[in-house]
Scaffold this active site. Sequence first.
Site, short mmCIF file in Angstrom:
data_model
loop_
_atom_site.label_atom_id
_atom_site.label_comp_id
_atom_site.label_asym_id
_atom_site.label_seq_id
_atom_site.Cartn_x
_atom_site.Cartn_y
_atom_site.Cartn_z
N SER A 1 4.78 3.24 -6.35
CA SER A 1 3.43 3.77 -6.17
C SER A 1 3.41 5.29 -6.21
O SER A 1 4.06 5.95 -5.39
CB SER A 1 2.85 3.30 -4.84
OG SER A 1 1.63 3.94 -4.58
N HIS B 1 2.45 2.05 -10.36
CA HIS B 1 1.31 1.62 -9.53
C HIS B 1 0.49 2.85 -9.16
O HIS B 1 1.03 3.81 -8.58
CB HIS B 1 1.81 0.91 -8.27
CG HIS B 1 0.73 0.29 -7.46
ND1 HIS B 1 0.25 -0.99 -7.69
CD2 HIS B 1 0.03 0.76 -6.41
CE1 HIS B 1 -0.69 -1.28 -6.82
NE2 HIS B 1 -0.85 -0.23 -6.02
N ASP C 1 -2.75 4.15 -7.17
CA ASP C 1 -3.78 3.85 -6.18
C ASP C 1 -4.96 4.79 -6.35
O ASP C 1 -4.81 6.01 -6.25
CB ASP C 1 -3.22 4.00 -4.76
CG ASP C 1 -2.23 2.90 -4.41
OD1 ASP C 1 -2.62 1.73 -4.46
OD2 ASP C 1 -1.07 3.23 -4.10
N MET D 1 -8.37 5.88 -4.70
CA MET D 1 -9.08 5.81 -3.42
C MET D 1 -10.32 6.70 -3.49
O MET D 1 -10.25 7.83 -3.99
CB MET D 1 -8.16 6.24 -2.29
CG MET D 1 -6.85 5.44 -2.26
SD MET D 1 -5.86 5.67 -0.76
CE MET D 1 -5.51 7.42 -0.81
N HIS E 1 -4.90 0.36 -9.11
CA HIS E 1 -5.36 -0.39 -7.93
C HIS E 1 -6.62 0.29 -7.38
O HIS E 1 -6.53 1.37 -6.79
CB HIS E 1 -4.23 -0.40 -6.89
CG HIS E 1 -4.57 -1.09 -5.62
ND1 HIS E 1 -3.78 -0.98 -4.50
CD2 HIS E 1 -5.61 -1.89 -5.26
CE1 HIS E 1 -4.30 -1.68 -3.52
NE2 HIS E 1 -5.42 -2.22 -3.95
N MET F 1 -9.04 0.91 -4.91
CA MET F 1 -9.44 0.82 -3.51
C MET F 1 -10.76 1.59 -3.36
O MET F 1 -10.83 2.65 -2.75
CB MET F 1 -8.34 1.39 -2.62
CG MET F 1 -7.10 0.53 -2.60
SD MET F 1 -5.88 1.04 -1.37
CE MET F 1 -5.08 2.37 -2.26
N MET G 1 -2.01 -7.09 0.31
CA MET G 1 -1.77 -5.88 1.08
C MET G 1 -1.05 -6.27 2.37
O MET G 1 -1.56 -7.08 3.15
CB MET G 1 -3.07 -5.16 1.40
CG MET G 1 -3.80 -4.57 0.21
SD MET G 1 -2.85 -3.32 -0.70
CE MET G 1 -2.54 -2.11 0.59
N ASP H 1 2.13 -5.12 -1.52
CA ASP H 1 1.98 -3.66 -1.44
C ASP H 1 1.87 -3.24 0.02
O ASP H 1 0.94 -3.64 0.71
CB ASP H 1 0.72 -3.24 -2.21
CG ASP H 1 0.52 -1.73 -2.24
OD1 ASP H 1 1.32 -0.99 -1.66
OD2 ASP H 1 -0.48 -1.30 -2.85
#
Length: 218
Positions: free
Chosen positions: A9, A34, A36, A38, A67, A69, A146, A184
């Site tokens: 990540s 990966h 993330d 956000m 991903h 979020m 998660m 994750d």
Amino acid sequence: MNKRLLAPSLLAADFGRLAEAVEKIEKGGGDVAHIDVMDGSFVPEVSFGQVVVRSLRPLTNLPFDVHLMVQNPERQIESFAQAGADWITFHYEAAEAQAKNGGLSSVQLIEKIHSYGKKAGVSIKPATSVDSLKNLLEFADIILIMTVEPGFGGQKLIPECLDKVRELARLRDQLGLNYKISVDGGVNAQTLDSVLQSGVDIVVSGSAFFNGSLAWRN
């Protein structure tokens, strides 16, 4: 057994040296990057956007697992697909909330991701049960469990969340489906064995990968 994939990540990387971080993923045995995303709403902090994904895309042939979020995933799918994402994973909880306000359902989000030729993932928080996903399993390519609360790196893995991995593996066999199961959160040298033994296909690791303490093996 199929080869398990390592997905380091970038959230745990040095944001000022992301190009070097991508190179480290390649040289360190990573199979997937990966990423993330956000938004400061679904989770408290803000991280990467489309510009970062677009900038990193020419540097590697590794698949990018974006991903989301974010509170409104349907607003982000097209732009991240165009920026270079290969897999796009959204949160079931965010999708259900937006569907109640007239937005796309989880199944429709999966269909939208597939319409761009991308793999579609669905993620759930620690408090959300596998039962919530049963109507989605035949459509999704990836189920991301998660094992910490989303939004912050360096948390301890919640062991009970691995029961969801075992349940998803059982359901996959029972129903004859092909989705991959990803974990994750809190994967490090101390927890890796239990994660691998749970039946996971894709292991996301942040801090432990980038600080060199994760001894990856299949």
